[in-house]
Enzyme design. Structure first.
Site, PDB file in Angstrom:
ATOM      1  N   CYS A  98      37.406  35.940  45.840  1.00  0.00           N
ATOM      2  CA  CYS A  98      36.638  36.165  44.613  1.00  0.00           C
ATOM      3  C   CYS A  98      36.959  35.129  43.542  1.00  0.00           C
ATOM      4  O   CYS A  98      36.108  34.820  42.700  1.00  0.00           O
ATOM      5  CB  CYS A  98      36.888  37.573  44.084  1.00  0.00           C
ATOM      6  SG  CYS A  98      38.610  37.926  43.706  1.00  0.00           S
ATOM      7  N   HIS A 177      39.764  41.597  40.650  1.00  0.00           N
ATOM      8  CA  HIS A 177      38.438  41.063  40.975  1.00  0.00           C
ATOM      9  C   HIS A 177      37.928  40.239  39.798  1.00  0.00           C
ATOM     10  O   HIS A 177      38.200  40.557  38.638  1.00  0.00           O
ATOM     11  CB  HIS A 177      37.467  42.201  41.291  1.00  0.00           C
ATOM     12  CG  HIS A 177      36.133  41.730  41.769  1.00  0.00           C
ATOM     13  ND1 HIS A 177      35.980  40.974  42.908  1.00  0.00           N
ATOM     14  CD2 HIS A 177      34.882  41.902  41.261  1.00  0.00           C
ATOM     15  CE1 HIS A 177      34.707  40.695  43.082  1.00  0.00           C
ATOM     16  NE2 HIS A 177      34.019  41.243  42.100  1.00  0.00           N
TER      17      HIS A 177
END
Length: 470
Positions: A98, A177
């Site tokens: 990510c 994230h």
């Protein structure tokens, strides 16, 4: 550098959130003239041009599952396939990637950045692709994978080796994230590789920068607001007050309509009565005039005629006065009804309009009551989750295991669990990790065709002899 392509999709390591690391990663990608800075205050003025923002938050799979229903109803996703493919939006199909996804989402959507050879080739190659193919293109680019893993900590490699047997995929997330925010075609876009579509937050004002729009979006998302139950309760109180006012106005209007119909009926009766009296007086005058004509035909003296005329005039005048007086008395006895009171204002509403408004208020009250009930249930669930999180289950677990051991069932349960996990499958295949071991049980034939005696039969005979000796 040579890289095993088959190991790229399962060999990405988790990176730390550090602006220096991200800046070095950009240099390894071949990008020039760009750096990453950490922001602690959204209201602080940022010097120089800003190409995008990367928002970091702790990823919890259960939290994501709870947000699915809310997001589908409140967020504005761009679902047009042509519009989605025209921008660089990639699904994260490779775990732990990510950080690279967030950087590429900003870089490949800017036209005035020197991307270098690798990213320029990737941008041209993925032009017009769907988000899934763009995600696989990122995962299968050796230069990106090597640059990404070169900045990972040794602990990340050990965690990767420890979890090698655990299936990882798009939704078995990292501890953190990253989500990108960048301007595209005059709109602020949110690009999250774990979401199905990019999110369009709309355009920014004519006299403001796109960063101001980003600040408002993040302030609304992260800001601490007042208790929703207070606002919903206040709204419910106002709706019920309006419902009472509209109900009273509707009742008043219906009563005024009834009074108006009654007054109109009384006026009609009065007018009919006056007309009837006028007709009776007209008949009386016509009979008196006929008598005068007969007297004139008989040539009566002028004096007598004049007297009769005087009496007739006096009589006529008296009758007129009687009619006027009678009409006045009738008007006094039956005064005209007062006009109905004005309702609300100059523009009056019909009962049908008020009834429709009342139904809308009732519907809105029901919806608001449901929202209040949902907020109360959510607050109750907060307390339940907090109790579960803070409760110490050690005593319960120790007591439970002690009771099983006291009853003699703990050992059997442990043995049963171990036997079940090691139980061989049909055909003599026994699982040992990811390998299969095949055991050969073919019987050896002898010269006379008899099979050898099994060890189990020997043990049984030996036990029998031992018993006989006793």
């Amino acid at each position: 550098m040579p890289v095993d392509i088959n190991r790229l999709t399962d060999g990405w390591l988790e990176l730390e959130s550090d602006p220096g690391l991200f800046t070095l990663l950009l240099e390894d990608f071949g990008v020039k003239g760009v750096q990453v800075e950490e922001i602690y205050d959204l209201q602080k003025t940022i010097e120089g041009p800003v190409f995008g923002f990367i928002f970091l938050f702790r990823w919890i799979e259960e939290r994501r599952a709870r947000r699915k229903i809310v997001e589908t109803t409140t967020e504005m996703y761009v679902k047009d396939e042509e519009a989605v493919n025209s921008i660089f939006f990639a699904h994260q199909v490779v775990p732990n990637s990510c950080a690279t996804h967030a950087l590429l989402s900003v870089l490949l959507n800017c036209s005035d950045i020197d991307l270098g050879t690798t990213l320029s080739r990737l941008k041209v190659h993925t032009k017009g692709m769907c988000p899934d193919n763009k995600g696989w293109a990122i995962g299968n680019t050796p230069e990106l994978a090597c640059a990404h893993n070169s900045h990972a900590m040794p602990q990340a490699r050990r965690r990767m080796d420890r979890n090698s047997g655990v299936s990882t995929g798009r939704f078995t997330g990292e501890a953190f994230h990253f989500v990108s925010f960048c301007p595209i075609n005059g709109h602020l876009f949110e690009l999250d590789g774990l979401k199905p579509f990019p999110m369009d937050h709309g355009p920014w004002g004519e006299k403001e920068d796109w960063t101001d729009k980003f600040r408002r979006v993040m302030s609304d998302r992260l800001g601490i607001s007042t208790d929703r139950r207070i606002a919903i309760t206040h709204k419910l109180k106002m709706l019920r007050t309006n419902q009472t006012i509209v109900s009273a106005a509707l009742e008043k209007l219906l009563k005024s309509k009834q009074l108006e119909s009654r007054s109109q009926a009384e006026i009609r009766e009065t007018v009919d009565k006056i007309k009837k009296e006028e007709q009776e007086s007209t008949v009386k005058l016509s009979s008196e005039y006929s008598q005068l004509l007969e007297m004139h035909e008989k040539d009566e003296p002028a004096v007598a005629m004049s007297k009769e005329l005087e009496s007739l005039v006096s009589l006529n005048s008296s009758s007129d006065s009687v009619e006027i007086i009678g009409e006045t008395e009738i008007k006094k006895e039956n005064p005209p009804p007062s006009p109905p009171p004005a309702f609300i204002g100059a523009g009056t509403f019909s009962p049908k309009d008020l009834l429709s408004l009342l139904k809308n208020l009732e519907s809105e009250i029901n919806i608001t009551e449901q929202h209040l009930c949902d907020e109360n249930e959510k607050r109750a669930m907060f307390k339940v989750d907090d109790c579960r999180r803070t409760h110490n289950y050690d005593e319960f677990i120790c007591t439970f295991l002690s009771m099983l051991a006291y009853q003699g069932e703990l050992g059997d349960l442990v043995t049963q669990h171990l036997v079940t996990s090691r139980k061989p499958s049909l055909g003599g295949v026994q699982n040992s990790g990811s390998r299969g071991v095949v055991r050969n049980y073919n019987k050896k034939s002898t010269t006379n065709g008899s099979s050898p005696k099994t060890p189990s039969s020997k043990r049984r005979r030996g036990r029998t002899k031992y018993r006989k000796r006793k």
